[in-house]
Design an enzyme around this catalytic site. Structure first.
Site, PDB file in Angstrom:
ATOM      1  NE  ARG B  59      21.098  38.489  -5.770  1.00 45.50           N
ATOM      2  CZ  ARG B  59      22.190  37.746  -5.750  1.00 45.50           C
ATOM      3  NH1 ARG B  59      22.291  36.753  -4.915  1.00 45.50           N
ATOM      4  NH2 ARG B  59      23.194  38.008  -6.565  1.00 45.50           N
ATOM      5  CB  THR B  60      15.019  39.145  -9.776  1.00 45.28           C
ATOM      6  OG1 THR B  60      15.814  40.170  -9.173  1.00 45.28           O
ATOM      7  CG2 THR B  60      13.577  39.598  -9.795  1.00 45.28           C
ATOM      8  CE  LYS B  88      12.243  31.875 -33.828  1.00 45.77           C
ATOM      9  NZ  LYS B  88      11.269  30.826 -33.469  1.00 45.77           N
ATOM     10  NE  ARG B 109      15.445  42.097 -13.692  1.00 42.46           N
ATOM     11  CZ  ARG B 109      16.347  41.990 -12.721  1.00 42.46           C
ATOM     12  NH1 ARG B 109      17.569  41.576 -12.994  1.00 42.46           N
ATOM     13  NH2 ARG B 109      16.026  42.271 -11.479  1.00 42.46           N
ATOM     14  CG  HIS B 137      14.070  45.533  -8.886  1.00 43.76           C
ATOM     15  ND1 HIS B 137      13.194  44.480  -9.060  1.00 43.76           N
ATOM     16  CD2 HIS B 137      15.269  44.975  -8.626  1.00 43.76           C
ATOM     17  CE1 HIS B 137      13.853  43.348  -8.908  1.00 43.76           C
ATOM     18  NE2 HIS B 137      15.108  43.618  -8.647  1.00 43.76           N
TER      19      HIS B 137
END
Lengths: 143, 310
Positions: B59-60, B88, B109, B137
């Site tokens: 969703r985000t 890496k 995120r 959030h």
């Protein structure tokens, strides 16, 4: 136990009895190679019992002053030059401390990305404990 | 005199960094952009949003990307850590410094708490926090505030219930903290052991917020204007039996809603499991899909403002 006078260096006084050994651990190794007098549990009119540390031929530096202040807030540091006290320092805690305290939250970004200097807001509580809040993850720790 | 709200170049890390006036301005901006219709496609023309998602999100991430497309801009990025240089051993700082050369604005995120704040230190492009672990959030919270305005016209006087896992739900904590600035009543309903954490409770008390806590809604359901439901997470329970018992006691269905106000608004940050019965979806009270759309519209406002385009 007799603590000798020093001509040049620092005297850390009014350390809570038994805490001196923890303060010694904060010193960089080059300081530990100089002459150090350390007395523990000596009589003190003000504190009852106290520890005291004298270190010859060394200057104070900001970083370990803050570390010392975190550990023992009531102590005093006298700077000695030519056998005279030229400065007395009462280490005070700044509100924000960068790069000294390590965050204990394993999910905090400063734990994984180790180049990031930690940033803590600190405050002494009424019960004497030190409240430390990480400014990245906001976790609060007490010591 | 009109107050100026210059967000250009600003990072959006935590809603606590925003004043109430700024939040209301973002609500108005979201409305203004929607009123522009197709003309909104000109707002971010030629601009690039980078969506850096080190952990999965449906969703985000899609909401950020849709928001940028609807502003006429372009999107690049990644949606899992394994396909990036992080796998890496690249540092977060290096990733951010590099992407800041390619993009005009970055939505991210990352599972590490405080990662968005850390990224902002290394970016001369605005960073928008799309979730930093279990910490913050803010765009979900701002989207929820926008939802309440769109659905109710005002926050003043609202009685809002929160139902479910209130201990681990990060969306609840930031929303509750923000709502305590407004004239609302909050009622928390959660199974034993999943009630709001102490730091949220003491923050509400310090702000003089009006709130109550209980395990069931029976006494208060009929009074509520809004019911915000969260998922009860199975992994928080020690036994399957206990989980099923708690889960079933917190199910919102048509039968339950008969005891509520006829226009009660049901919200949920999604994804849901069984805490809201699907038979509720067709009711006008079911606001959770509209809430997802409002979240995207709020992200359009944030992108536009942080780029200095509105």
């Amino acid at each position: 136990m007799r603590i000798e006078r020093i001509n040049n260096g620092i005297v850390i006084d009014h350390i809570a009895a038994g805490k001196g050994i923890e303060i010694l651990k904060l010193f960089p190794t080059e300081i530990l190679r100089t002459k150090i007098d350390y007395a523990s549990y000596i009589d003190s009119p003000r504190m009852g019992m106290k520890d005291i540390i004298k270190i010859e031929n060394v200057d104070v530096n900001h970083e370990w002053l803050m570390k010392v202040a975190l550990l023992a807030p009531d102590l005093t540091i006298s700077v000695i030059r030519d056998a005279k006290v030229v400065e007395k320092i009462n280490p005070t805690l700044p509100e924000l401390i960068e790069g000294i305290i390590k965050c204990r939250n394993p999910k905090c970004v400063t734990v994984r990305e180790t180049y990031l200097p930690s940033l803590f807001r600190v405050a002494r509580m009424e019960n004497g404990k030190l409240k430390q809040q990480c400014q990245f993850c906001e976790h609060i720790f007490y010591s | 005199m009109t107050e100026s709200f210059d967000f250009k170049g600003r990072h959006i890390i935590d809603t606590e960094d925003l004043s109430t006036a700024e939040i209301l301005h973002l609500v108005k901006t979201a409305d203004d952009i929607q009123a522009m219709g197709d003309k909104a496609l000109e707002i971010a023309k030629g601009k690039i949003l980078a969506t850096l998602f080190w952990e999965p999100s449906t969703r985000t991430r899609l909401s950020f990307e849709a928001a940028m497309f609807k502003l006429g801009g372009n999107v690049l990025g990644f949606s899992e850590a394994s396909t990036t240089s992080s796998a890496k051993g690249e540092t977060l700082a290096d990733t951010i410094k590099t992407v800041a050369l390619y993009a005009d604005i970055i939505a991210m995120r990352n599972p590490l708490e405080g990662s968005a704040m850390a990224a902002a230190r290394y970016s001369d492009r605005p960073i928008i926090n799309g979730g930093d672990g279990a910490h913050l959030h803010p765009t979900q919270t701002l989207g929820d505030i926008y939802t309440l305005y769109k659905e109710r016209g005002t926050l003043d006087g609202l009685k809002i219930g929160f139902l479910g896992d209130l201990l681990f739900g990060r969306t609840i904590h930031t929303l509750v903290r923000l709502l305590s600035r407004f004239d609302v009543e909050m009622h928390f309903f959660s199974p034993e052991g999943l009630n709001i954490p102490e730091y949220v409770r003491s923050s509400l008390q310090a702000k003089g917020a009006v709130f109550s806590e209980s395990e069931d809604m029976n006494g208060q359901l009929a009074e509520l204007d809004v019911l915000y439901v969260t998922r009860i997470q199975k992994e928080r329970f020690f036994s399957e039996e206990e989980y099923l018992r708690k889960k079933n006691s917190y199910r919102v269905d048509r039968e339950l809603l008969e005891k509520a106000k006829s226009d009660i608004l049901i919200l949920h940050p999604l994804p849901r499991n069984e805490e809201i019965s699907q038979d509720v979806d067709d009711l006008p009270n079911a606001g959770y899909f509209r809430q997802a759309a409002y979240g995207m519209e709020m992200r359009m406002a944030l992108i536009s403002k942080c780029l200095g385009l509105m």
